[in-house]
Scaffold this motif. Sequence first.
Motif, PDB file in Angstrom:
ATOM      1  N   LEU A  35       0.838  -1.199   0.000  1.00 28.72           N
ATOM      2  CA  LEU A  35       0.000   0.000   0.000  1.00 28.72           C
ATOM      3  C   LEU A  35       0.874   1.251   0.000  1.00 28.72           C
ATOM      4  CD1 LEU A  35      -2.715   1.423   0.159  1.00 28.72           C
ATOM      5  CD2 LEU A  35      -2.681   1.101   2.646  1.00 28.72           C
ATOM      6  N   LYS A  36       1.945   1.229   0.775  1.00 28.28           N
ATOM      7  CA  LYS A  36       2.865   2.364   0.796  1.00 28.28           C
ATOM      8  C   LYS A  36       3.457   2.609  -0.590  1.00 28.28           C
ATOM      9  CE  LYS A  36       7.302   3.840   2.776  1.00 28.28           C
ATOM     10  NZ  LYS A  36       8.389   3.492   3.717  1.00 28.28           N
ATOM     11  N   GLU A  37       3.913   1.541  -1.250  1.00 30.53           N
ATOM     12  CA  GLU A  37       4.498   1.663  -2.578  1.00 30.53           C
ATOM     13  C   GLU A  37       3.497   2.249  -3.573  1.00 30.53           C
ATOM     14  OE1 GLU A  37       6.465  -1.178  -6.077  1.00 30.53           O
ATOM     15  OE2 GLU A  37       5.272  -2.075  -4.471  1.00 30.53           O
ATOM     16  N   VAL A  38       2.282   1.724  -3.551  1.00 31.20           N
ATOM     17  CA  VAL A  38       1.262   2.178  -4.495  1.00 31.20           C
ATOM     18  C   VAL A  38       0.913   3.639  -4.256  1.00 31.20           C
ATOM     19  CG1 VAL A  38      -1.152   1.906  -5.176  1.00 31.20           C
ATOM     20  CG2 VAL A  38       0.302  -0.110  -4.950  1.00 31.20           C
ATOM     21  N   MET A  39       0.678   4.016  -2.995  1.00 29.53           N
ATOM     22  CA  MET A  39       0.253   5.385  -2.707  1.00 29.53           C
ATOM     23  C   MET A  39       1.360   6.400  -3.014  1.00 29.53           C
ATOM     24  SD  MET A  39      -2.841   5.147  -2.038  1.00 29.53           S
ATOM     25  CE  MET A  39      -2.981   6.919  -1.807  1.00 29.53           C
ATOM     26  N   GLN A  40       2.613   6.090  -2.664  1.00 32.58           N
ATOM     27  CA  GLN A  40       3.680   7.047  -2.933  1.00 32.58           C
ATOM     28  C   GLN A  40       3.955   7.179  -4.432  1.00 32.58           C
ATOM     29  OE1 GLN A  40       6.924   5.783  -0.297  1.00 32.58           O
ATOM     30  NE2 GLN A  40       6.265   7.328   1.188  1.00 32.58           N
ATOM     31  N   THR A  41       3.862   6.084  -5.153  1.00 33.53           N
ATOM     32  CA  THR A  41       4.049   6.157  -6.602  1.00 33.53           C
ATOM     33  C   THR A  41       2.906   6.932  -7.250  1.00 33.53           C
ATOM     34  OG1 THR A  41       5.197   4.028  -6.561  1.00 33.53           O
ATOM     35  CG2 THR A  41       4.421   4.802  -8.701  1.00 33.53           C
ATOM     36  N   LEU A  42       1.678   6.697  -6.780  1.00 31.22           N
ATOM     37  CA  LEU A  42       0.526   7.444  -7.292  1.00 31.22           C
ATOM     38  C   LEU A  42       0.707   8.933  -7.059  1.00 31.22           C
ATOM     39  CD1 LEU A  42      -2.371   7.656  -8.396  1.00 31.22           C
ATOM     40  CD2 LEU A  42      -3.195   7.261  -6.058  1.00 31.22           C
ATOM     41  N   VAL A  43       1.144   9.309  -5.871  1.00 26.67           N
ATOM     42  CA  VAL A  43       1.352  10.725  -5.563  1.00 26.67           C
ATOM     43  C   VAL A  43       2.372  11.339  -6.510  1.00 26.67           C
ATOM     44  CG1 VAL A  43       2.349  12.302  -3.853  1.00 26.67           C
ATOM     45  CG2 VAL A  43       0.620  10.626  -3.154  1.00 26.67           C
ATOM     46  N   ARG A  44       3.483  10.642  -6.736  1.00 27.72           N
ATOM     47  CA  ARG A  44       4.509  11.173  -7.639  1.00 27.72           C
ATOM     48  C   ARG A  44       3.941  11.441  -9.031  1.00 27.72           C
ATOM     49  NH1 ARG A  44       7.609   6.879  -5.384  1.00 27.72           N
ATOM     50  NH2 ARG A  44       9.045   7.616  -3.758  1.00 27.72           N
ATOM     51  N   HIS A  45       3.242  10.424  -9.583  1.00 23.97           N
ATOM     52  CA  HIS A  45       2.722  10.559 -10.952  1.00 23.97           C
ATOM     53  C   HIS A  45       1.609  11.605 -11.029  1.00 23.97           C
ATOM     54  CE1 HIS A  45       4.984   7.431 -13.006  1.00 23.97           C
ATOM     55  NE2 HIS A  45       4.807   6.642 -11.951  1.00 23.97           N
ATOM     56  N   LEU A  46       0.749  11.651 -10.019  1.00 27.19           N
ATOM     57  CA  LEU A  46      -0.352  12.613 -10.036  1.00 27.19           C
ATOM     58  C   LEU A  46       0.177  14.039  -9.971  1.00 27.19           C
ATOM     59  CD1 LEU A  46      -3.364  13.191 -10.030  1.00 27.19           C
ATOM     60  CD2 LEU A  46      -3.373  12.853  -7.548  1.00 27.19           C
ATOM     61  N   HIS A  47       1.141  14.276  -9.091  1.00 28.48           N
ATOM     62  CA  HIS A  47       1.709  15.621  -8.994  1.00 28.48           C
ATOM     63  C   HIS A  47       2.503  15.980 -10.249  1.00 28.48           C
ATOM     64  CE1 HIS A  47       0.939  16.962  -4.733  1.00 28.48           C
ATOM     65  NE2 HIS A  47       0.498  15.698  -4.712  1.00 28.48           N
ATOM     66  N   ASP A  48       3.195  14.988 -10.824  1.00 33.83           N
ATOM     67  CA  ASP A  48       3.909  15.248 -12.080  1.00 33.83           C
ATOM     68  C   ASP A  48       2.935  15.662 -13.182  1.00 33.83           C
ATOM     69  OD1 ASP A  48       6.401  14.751 -11.026  1.00 33.83           O
ATOM     70  OD2 ASP A  48       6.551  12.706 -11.817  1.00 33.83           O
ATOM     71  N   PHE A  49       1.784  14.974 -13.239  1.00 35.28           N
ATOM     72  CA  PHE A  49       0.776  15.311 -14.244  1.00 35.28           C
ATOM     73  C   PHE A  49       0.265  16.728 -14.041  1.00 35.28           C
ATOM     74  CE2 PHE A  49      -3.902  15.658 -14.682  1.00 35.28           C
ATOM     75  CZ  PHE A  49      -3.981  15.702 -16.062  1.00 35.28           C
TER      76      PHE A  49
END
Length: 310
Positions: A35-49
Motif C-alpha cells: 500500500l505504501k508503494e502504491v500510494m507514494q508512486t501514485l502521488v509522484r505521478h499525479l503531482h507530475d501530471f
Amino acid sequence: MTATPPAVSDQQREVEDQLVRKVLASFDGTPDARLKEVMQTLVRHLHDFIREVRLTEAEWQYAIDFLTAAGHITTDRRQEFVLLSDVLGTSMQTINVNQQATGDATEATVLGPFFVDGSPEIPLGGDMAFGAPGEPCWVEGTVFDTDGDPVPGARLEVWEADEDGLYDVQYEDDRLTGRAHLYTDDRGRYSFWGLTPTPYPIPHDGPVGHLLGKTGRSPMRASHLHFKATSPGLRTLVTHIFVEGDDLLESDAVFGVKHSLVKRFERQATDTPVPGGRDLAGRSWSRVRFDIVLPKDPAAEKGGSRAIRA
C-alpha cells in the motif's frame, strides 16, 4: 500544436517540490509495504501530471464534478467507473501487466461492465440465449492446459449482447438472457448455442459518453462474445472472441481486441445439419470454434497473491 507551458521560476518549483516531499512523507509509516508503494508512486505521478500540464483550478473542479457524476450514475446494473477505466485503456493495461504471455496460453481481455454472478447453468449443447433476439450461433471447443492436456470440469461463464446491442441488465424488466455457465466434459470439450455477435455502443448517455463525444471518439465496440474460464490450479481467464471481418476491430472503444482472439464465424446454409438436431425453422445460423489454453496459476503455486489489504 501543443501549447507551450508557462515558465516556472526556481522559487515556484521549490514550493511545488516541497509539497510533493511532504505528501510522500505522510505515507512513510504505512504498515502495509505494498500500500505504501502504491500510494507514494501514485502521488509522484499525479503531482507530475498536474505540474506538467499546469492544471487549472477550474479544470480540477471539472474533474471532481465528472467523477461525482460517474458515482451518481453507477448502480448495481451499471458501473460507470469500469467504463471510464475501459475507455482510457487502463483496464487493458492492467490485464497486460497481470496476464503476461505464457507459451500458447489464450490471451486475456477486459471483463467489461456487464458480467453478473449467478448465471444459470446449462448442459453441454444448451442454449445460453434464453430467447434473446439474434441469429443462433453454435460455439464449441476444448479447454487445454499449457502442457496440451485437456481440462475436464472447467467452468465456463459466457455472456453477450443481443442483436439490438443490449445486455439483459440494460433492460428494465429483470430478464435473464444471453448469459449462462457450463462445464467441460471428461475430455475438456464444451459446446453451446449463443447468438452471432453484433457490434454495439457502450453506454454513452453518462459522463463517459460525454467525454468520448468531446474527444471525437466513437463508443462502438467490435462484435464479441465473452468468456470466463476457471479450473483449480490454473489461471483464471477472462477474454472475448471477436468476429473476423468486423470493421471495428481496429477501433474498439475499450481497446480489447487482440489478433489471436479474432475468429471466423462461419455462416451456414439453411439445409446444413444442425448440431443436436435443433429445429431452427429455416433460420440462418453460424458456428465458431474456440479452443482455450489455460496456464498454471502462479498464485496457487505460491499459496497466495500480492494484494493491498484494507
